[in-house]
Structures are given as structure tokens and as C-alpha cells.
Design an enzyme around this catalytic site. Structure first.
Site, PDB file in Angstrom:
ATOM      1  N   CYS A  63      15.140  22.478  65.269  1.00  0.00           N
ATOM      2  CA  CYS A  63      14.803  22.740  63.864  1.00  0.00           C
ATOM      3  C   CYS A  63      16.089  23.056  63.111  1.00  0.00           C
ATOM      4  O   CYS A  63      17.176  22.667  63.561  1.00  0.00           O
ATOM      5  CB  CYS A  63      13.758  23.852  63.747  1.00  0.00           C
ATOM      6  SG  CYS A  63      14.288  25.467  64.360  1.00  0.00           S
ATOM      7  N   ARG A  74      10.826  27.771  64.234  1.00  0.00           N
ATOM      8  CA  ARG A  74       9.982  26.721  64.815  1.00  0.00           C
ATOM      9  C   ARG A  74      10.387  26.321  66.226  1.00  0.00           C
ATOM     10  O   ARG A  74       9.555  26.306  67.144  1.00  0.00           O
ATOM     11  CB  ARG A  74       9.986  25.478  63.911  1.00  0.00           C
ATOM     12  CG  ARG A  74       9.300  25.693  62.583  1.00  0.00           C
ATOM     13  CD  ARG A  74       9.618  24.607  61.584  1.00  0.00           C
ATOM     14  NE  ARG A  74      11.009  24.669  61.151  1.00  0.00           N
ATOM     15  CZ  ARG A  74      11.591  23.809  60.333  1.00  0.00           C
ATOM     16  NH1 ARG A  74      10.891  22.790  59.874  1.00  0.00           N
ATOM     17  NH2 ARG A  74      12.839  23.962  59.963  1.00  0.00           N
ATOM     18  N   ASP A 128       8.624  24.355  57.413  1.00  0.00           N
ATOM     19  CA  ASP A 128       9.542  25.483  57.612  1.00  0.00           C
ATOM     20  C   ASP A 128       8.853  26.768  57.158  1.00  0.00           C
ATOM     21  O   ASP A 128       8.542  26.914  55.973  1.00  0.00           O
ATOM     22  CB  ASP A 128      10.805  25.213  56.773  1.00  0.00           C
ATOM     23  CG  ASP A 128      11.849  26.289  56.944  1.00  0.00           C
ATOM     24  OD1 ASP A 128      11.526  27.348  57.510  1.00  0.00           O
ATOM     25  OD2 ASP A 128      12.987  26.068  56.496  1.00  0.00           O
TER      26      ASP A 128
HETATM   27  P1  4NP Z   1      13.713  27.344  61.498  1.00  0.00           P
HETATM   28  O1  4NP Z   1      13.538  28.208  60.159  1.00  0.00           O
HETATM   29  O2  4NP Z   1      14.526  26.126  61.130  1.00  0.00           O
HETATM   30  O3  4NP Z   1      12.306  26.997  61.879  1.00  0.00           O
HETATM   31  O4  4NP Z   1      14.412  28.246  62.500  1.00  0.00           O
HETATM   32  C1  4NP Z   1      14.606  28.598  59.334  1.00  0.00           C
HETATM   33  C2  4NP Z   1      15.387  29.660  59.699  1.00  0.00           C
HETATM   34  C3  4NP Z   1      16.420  30.063  58.874  1.00  0.00           C
HETATM   35  C4  4NP Z   1      16.664  29.397  57.682  1.00  0.00           C
HETATM   36  C5  4NP Z   1      15.881  28.326  57.340  1.00  0.00           C
HETATM   37  C6  4NP Z   1      14.855  27.916  58.175  1.00  0.00           C
HETATM   38  N1  4NP Z   1      17.710  29.842  56.824  1.00  0.00           N
HETATM   39  O5  4NP Z   1      17.852  29.248  55.740  1.00  0.00           O
HETATM   40  O6  4NP Z   1      18.455  30.764  57.152  1.00  0.00           O
END
Ligand code: 4NP
Length: 151
Positions: free
Chosen positions: A3, A9, A119
């Protein structure tokens, strides 16, 4: 399992897949990574840890890392959570063989539709429930596929 941040995720995807591999005794390994480095070294988001724990899955030991080109050599399949992750990974591919390994994870369940695992980072807890259900169904398909290939 890839991800963006490797804290929401893909750690859940890794934990769910690891649970199915262990319970079915499948000859497979799973890992996860993020396309961005914002959270490298951090444990999964508390909301992901909580939703996994509710289902008896412990993901607290995981630490975020960034996807690297060497992952194309370490893994047979690379599952992207959404089309942005997919595109970032494809841009790192060195050749057609690398590209062939990359798939959108929900394409396992909806082969004709490009469905993203949304997300959940900026949303509420309901987003994590939905993500969990989506990943559980896709990981079930992946476990079935591994079982067919290796039995
Ligand atoms: P992930 O979610 O891609 O599912 O781990 C996110 C975690 C952090 C961020 C964005 C999405 N961020 O912008 O820091």
C-alpha cells in the site's frame, strides 16, 4: 502486499494472509511494504491492530518498510491495494517478468473491475472494517489459488 504507508492496509493484508497460510499449512510466505517512506520503522496503525486483534490476528510485531526493486526477486506475486500503488510498483519494474507479478489485490475477486481497497487513514473506524472484509475475501481467493497450485 503493498500500500502507500505500510501502516494501515498492507499490514492487515499480511496478517490475514499469514493466518490463512498457517491455518491451511500452505507452503507460502507473505510480507508487506509501502510505496512511500513516511512511516518506515513504525508499527501498524492502532486502528489496524485493533481490527486484526478482534479477529484473533496479531500484527503488532510488524514494522513498516519501503517497497524495493529486490522485492521483484523475492516474491512470485505482488499485490497492490489501489491503482496508485499499482502504478508506482509498475514504474519500478525492470522488465516484463517483473510487471507480470503485479496485480491489484481486488482483481482476485472482481477480475473485470478495477476495485481499490480504499485508503482508511483519514477516515473513521468503519473504513477499517470495510478494508478488513475486502482483504479477508481476496486473501481467501489467494489461499485457494496457492492450495490448488501446490496440492
Ligand atoms: P496505508 O495508509 O497506505 O494503508 O498504510 C496510509 C498511511 C499513511 C498515509 C497515507 C495512507 N500518510 O499519508 O501518511
Amino acid at each position: 502486499m503493498v500500500c502507500l504507508g505500510n501502516i494501515c492496509r498492507s499490514p492487515l493484508a499480511e496478517g490475514i494472509m499469514h493466518d490463512k497460510i498457517t491455518k491451511r499449512g500452505l507452503p507460502a510466505e507473505v510480507d508487506s511494504a509501502g510505496t512511500a517512506a513516511y512511516h518506515v520503522g513504525e508499527p501498524p496503525d492502532p486502528r489496524s491492530r485493533e481490527i486484526a486483534a478482534k479477529r484473533g490476528i496479531d500484527i503488532t510485531h510488524q514494522r513498516a518498510r519501503k517497497f524495493e526493486v529486490a522485492d521483484f526477486d523475492r516474491f512470485d506475486k505482488i499485490y497492490a491495494m489501489d491503482k496508485f500503488n499499482y502504478s508506482d510498483i509498475i514504474h519500478k519494474a525492470r522488465n516484463e517478468n517483473d510487471k507480470k507479478k503485479v496485480e491489484m489485490i481486488m482483481a482476485t475477486v472482481h477480475p473485470t473491475n478495477t476495485v481499490d481497497v480504499p485508503d482508511p487513514y483519514y477516515g473513521g473506524d468503519r473504513g477499517f472494517e470495510k478494508v478488513y472484509e475486502m482483504l479477508d475475501s481476496s486473501c481467501e481467493f489467494i489461499a485457494d489459488m496457492i492450495e490448488k497450485k501446490t496440492s
